[in-house]
Motif scaffolding. Structure first.
Motif, PDB file in Angstrom:
ATOM      1  N   PHE A  22      30.971  27.079  45.923  1.00 40.53           N
ATOM      2  CA  PHE A  22      30.703  28.577  45.679  1.00 40.53           C
ATOM      3  C   PHE A  22      31.720  28.866  44.328  1.00 40.53           C
ATOM      4  O   PHE A  22      31.183  29.641  43.354  1.00 40.53           O
ATOM      5  N   ASP A  23      32.858  28.432  44.381  1.00 42.93           N
ATOM      6  CA  ASP A  23      33.663  28.689  43.042  1.00 42.93           C
ATOM      7  C   ASP A  23      32.976  28.263  41.679  1.00 42.93           C
ATOM      8  O   ASP A  23      33.194  28.794  40.863  1.00 42.93           O
ATOM      9  N   THR A  25      29.871  27.519  41.093  1.00 37.98           N
ATOM     10  CA  THR A  25      28.772  28.359  40.809  1.00 37.98           C
ATOM     11  C   THR A  25      29.230  29.492  40.340  1.00 37.98           C
ATOM     12  O   THR A  25      28.450  30.106  39.086  1.00 37.98           O
ATOM     13  N   VAL A  26      29.827  30.461  40.721  1.00 35.61           N
ATOM     14  CA  VAL A  26      30.203  31.759  40.511  1.00 35.61           C
ATOM     15  C   VAL A  26      30.936  31.621  38.932  1.00 35.61           C
ATOM     16  O   VAL A  26      30.637  32.505  38.054  1.00 35.61           O
ATOM     17  N   SER A  27      31.791  30.907  38.944  1.00 33.63           N
ATOM     18  CA  SER A  27      32.663  30.712  37.633  1.00 33.63           C
ATOM     19  C   SER A  27      31.735  30.398  36.440  1.00 33.63           C
ATOM     20  O   SER A  27      31.993  30.734  35.297  1.00 33.63           O
ATOM     21  N   ALA A  30      29.841  33.240  35.550  1.00 35.24           N
ATOM     22  CA  ALA A  30      30.693  34.433  34.701  1.00 35.24           C
ATOM     23  C   ALA A  30      31.257  33.721  33.627  1.00 35.24           C
ATOM     24  O   ALA A  30      31.480  34.849  32.527  1.00 35.24           O
ATOM     25  N   MET A 123      37.780  31.435  43.484  1.00 38.64           N
ATOM     26  CA  MET A 123      37.418  33.142  43.010  1.00 38.64           C
ATOM     27  C   MET A 123      37.874  33.976  43.908  1.00 38.64           C
ATOM     28  O   MET A 123      38.655  34.952  43.478  1.00 38.64           O
ATOM     29  N   PHE A 189      31.638  36.894  48.910  1.00 42.58           N
ATOM     30  CA  PHE A 189      30.693  37.777  48.126  1.00 42.58           C
ATOM     31  C   PHE A 189      31.071  39.346  48.237  1.00 42.58           C
ATOM     32  O   PHE A 189      31.076  39.944  47.257  1.00 42.58           O
ATOM     33  N   LEU A 192      34.089  39.919  46.066  1.00 46.19           N
ATOM     34  CA  LEU A 192      33.878  39.774  44.755  1.00 46.19           C
ATOM     35  C   LEU A 192      33.067  41.180  44.220  1.00 46.19           C
ATOM     36  O   LEU A 192      33.456  41.755  43.076  1.00 46.19           O
TER      37      LEU A 192
END
Length: 203
Positions: A22-23, A25-27, A30, A123, A189, A192
């Motif tokens: 998850f971290d 992918t999201v970072s 971003a 995240m 999610f 965030l």
């Protein structure tokens, strides 16, 4: 018993692997936004208060391990030169005019995407505290060190409820423990989204 039950919950749910995927992918999603803004933000910081653009500070993360956390500088240069570690407080005179805007929009936290990519932070999670304050809090706040069973986060359950550094540490710990016990990807999610909404949409 409380700590042991929490640890079992985390590892049974595949916590570490799911959080890491998850971290990353999201970072990575971003980072393009961060790279587009970095030049403008850096110039604005320098014009507002000449000095370093970035600020690196020692924080305590998972397992009590120390790491250097990055932020855009929002205070005057050498803000603690004469005082040593001091908690930020409401209307802190050390914060620059631009710094207040960056903090309100959570833009000052953007450089921590690199801390997330190298695995020092997540995240979402309990906000990392400075070693001097960890030493103080663990002596007087029950279950304080439980928050170090997981990676620290750029944002967290406490932060989206308005519990930031200038609020009650006891209340923040209560929210951090709730997050650790109730963790799910859906909760991450939601946190965030609320962080973005509170920072960029809500007045």
């Amino acid at each position: 018993v409380y700590v042991r039950k929490t640890e079992v919950h985390l590892f049974r749910q595949g916590y570490q692997t799911a959080k890491r995927v998850f971290d990353i992918t999201v970072s990575l999603l971003a980072l393009p936004l961060f790279l587009m803004l970095i030049g403008v933000i850096a110039l604005a910081i320098y014009i507002n208060d000449p000095g370093p653009i970035f600020f690196k500070q020692q924080r305590t993360g998972k397992g009590g391990k120390r790491f250097g956390m990055y932020k855009f500088r929002t205070m005057v240069s050498d803000a603690e030169k004469s005082t040593g570690p001091v908690m930020c407080r409401p209307n802190d005179p050390r914060i620059t005019r631009l710094g207040r805007i960056l903090r309100r929009l959570s833009i000052d936290e953007f450089p921590q995407l690199f801390n997330v990519l190298v695995g020092e932070m997540s995240m979402v999670g309990p906000r990392p505290e400075r070693p001097a304050f960890v030493k103080e809090f663990k002596e007087r706040i029950p279950k304080y060190m439980l928050r170090h069973k997981v990676k620290s986060g750029i944002t967290g359950w406490a932060q989206i409820h308005g519990l930031r550094q200038d609020t009650s540490i006891d209340k923040r710990i209560e929210y951090d423990i709730y997050y650790i016990e109730k963790w799910s990807l859906l909760l991450d999610f939601a946190i965030l989204w609320k962080t973005l909404r509170k920072g960029f949409i809500d007045r």
